[in-house]
Motif scaffolding. Structure first.
Motif, PDB file in Angstrom:
ATOM      1  N   CYS A   1       0.833  -1.198   0.000  1.00  0.00           N
ATOM      2  CA  CYS A   1       0.000   0.000   0.000  1.00  0.00           C
ATOM      3  C   CYS A   1       0.868   1.249   0.000  1.00  0.00           C
ATOM      4  O   CYS A   1       1.918   1.287   0.652  1.00  0.00           O
TER       5      CYS A   1
ATOM      6  N   LYS B   1      -4.186   0.817  -2.051  1.00  0.00           N
ATOM      7  CA  LYS B   1      -3.639  -0.529  -2.252  1.00  0.00           C
ATOM      8  C   LYS B   1      -3.075  -0.634  -3.662  1.00  0.00           C
ATOM      9  O   LYS B   1      -3.769  -0.348  -4.643  1.00  0.00           O
TER      10      LYS B   1
ATOM     11  N   THR C   1      -6.187  -5.400   3.519  1.00  0.00           N
ATOM     12  CA  THR C   1      -5.334  -4.579   4.384  1.00  0.00           C
ATOM     13  C   THR C   1      -5.450  -4.971   5.858  1.00  0.00           C
ATOM     14  O   THR C   1      -4.744  -4.407   6.689  1.00  0.00           O
TER      15      THR C   1
ATOM     16  N   ASP D   1      -6.578  -3.046  10.822  1.00  0.00           N
ATOM     17  CA  ASP D   1      -6.739  -2.829   9.393  1.00  0.00           C
ATOM     18  C   ASP D   1      -5.908  -1.604   9.034  1.00  0.00           C
ATOM     19  O   ASP D   1      -6.202  -0.500   9.482  1.00  0.00           O
TER      20      ASP D   1
ATOM     21  N   GLU E   1      -5.765   0.119   6.568  1.00  0.00           N
ATOM     22  CA  GLU E   1      -6.503   1.125   5.814  1.00  0.00           C
ATOM     23  C   GLU E   1      -7.254   2.076   6.744  1.00  0.00           C
ATOM     24  O   GLU E   1      -7.643   3.163   6.346  1.00  0.00           O
ATOM     25  N   LYS E   2      -7.445   1.656   8.004  1.00  0.00           N
ATOM     26  CA  LYS E   2      -8.217   2.445   8.960  1.00  0.00           C
ATOM     27  C   LYS E   2      -7.411   2.887  10.179  1.00  0.00           C
ATOM     28  O   LYS E   2      -7.775   3.855  10.843  1.00  0.00           O
TER      29      LYS E   2
END
Length: 273
Positions: free
Chosen positions: A60, A76, A82, A96, A98-99
């Protein structure tokens, strides 16, 4: 041959455009690519990294971190999801990427804190996240209770899952704003961790409200190089002075570089009520 040179050979992209470092969180590799604009080139880089590093399952690009919850903005480039499990200091962290941000640069500070804790302490982790500090405190110390407060619903969910996955007890996880939660824990804490920034100074009055006599506060914030140590000491003095609370500075430590000419620092101070 270094990582950058190998990646340049694999992609055909000039090495000065490529990153010389990256961060691994579980099986997810995070990197920055400020010198490359083409998404196709970035995706090629992602696929090449997965060939060069077989343990990497997802690549990522991290663009920025924003908002009250310090949420990462990531794209990504290659691989699967993720969500991952990261192991550090015999602690498992499910998250995660991504968060949720995970700062590996704080490892030494997490270890240092564990060594400070005395038996039967009540500890408040005011910004617990996914359990960065709380999990290690529960596993490696003899604290009586760790009150882990977290406002971000995504982080709180992972916090509760990580408590179960690591099979630790004595963590009382609370979802909500620490300014509200503090009202129920007056004179409760023997130790308080304030691992949030920037703007941590706004929460000092609530930490002092929860602190009992002799409480040690670990006060984290970020400062420009020229403001360390004058500004954090001024913030502590102002907050304690307004409440006529005496205090003693125990330690000052630079945790890591946060940005060019910006330092993540922590000041430990002891409260006398």
């Amino acid at each position: 041959m270094g990582f950058k040179q190998k990646l340049s050979r694999a992609t055909g992209i000039t090495d000065y455009k490529l990153p010389s470092s990256y961060q691994m969180v579980g099986h997810v590799l995070l990197l920055k690519l400020p010198k490359i604009r083409s998404l196709k080139q970035k995706q090629k880089i992602g696929r090449s990294i997965m060939t060069l590093l077989p343990n990497v399952k997802t690549v990522c690009e991290i663009k920025e971190v924003k908002g009250e919850f310090r949420e990462p903005v990531v794209v990504k480039l290659a691989g699967n999801g993720t969500a991952t499990i990261h192991k550090e200091n015999d602690i498992f962290y499910k998250l995660d990427t991504e968060k949720i941000m995970f700062s590996k640069g704080n490892l030494n500070e997490r270890k240092r804190l564990i060594g400070q804790v005395k038996e039967n302490e009540n500890i408040v982790d005011m910004f617990a996240g996914i359990g960065y500090f709380s999990l290690g405190l529960a596993k490696f110390t003899k604290a009586r209770e760790i009150l882990a407060i977290e406002k971000n619903p995504h982080a709180y969910r992972f916090l509760t899952e990580n408590i179960q996955m690591n099979k630790v007890s004595r963590i009382n996880a609370i979802q909500g704003d620490c300014t509200m939660a503090a009202m129920s824990f007056k004179d409760y804490a023997d130790r308080i961790v304030m691992g949030y920034f920037p703007g941590t100074e706004k929460f000092l009055p609530y930490a002092l409200f929860m602190a009992r006599n002799g409480c040690v506060v670990h006060y984290h914030n970020i400062y420009r190089i020229n403001d360390v140590w004058g500004k954090p000491l001024e913030e502590i003095a102002r907050a304690c002075g307004k409440r006529k609370i005496k205090y003693e500075i125990l330690a000052k430590k630079k945790v890591k570089s946060y940005a060019p000419a910006v330092i993540h620092a922590v000041v430990d101070f002891k409260v006398t009520k």
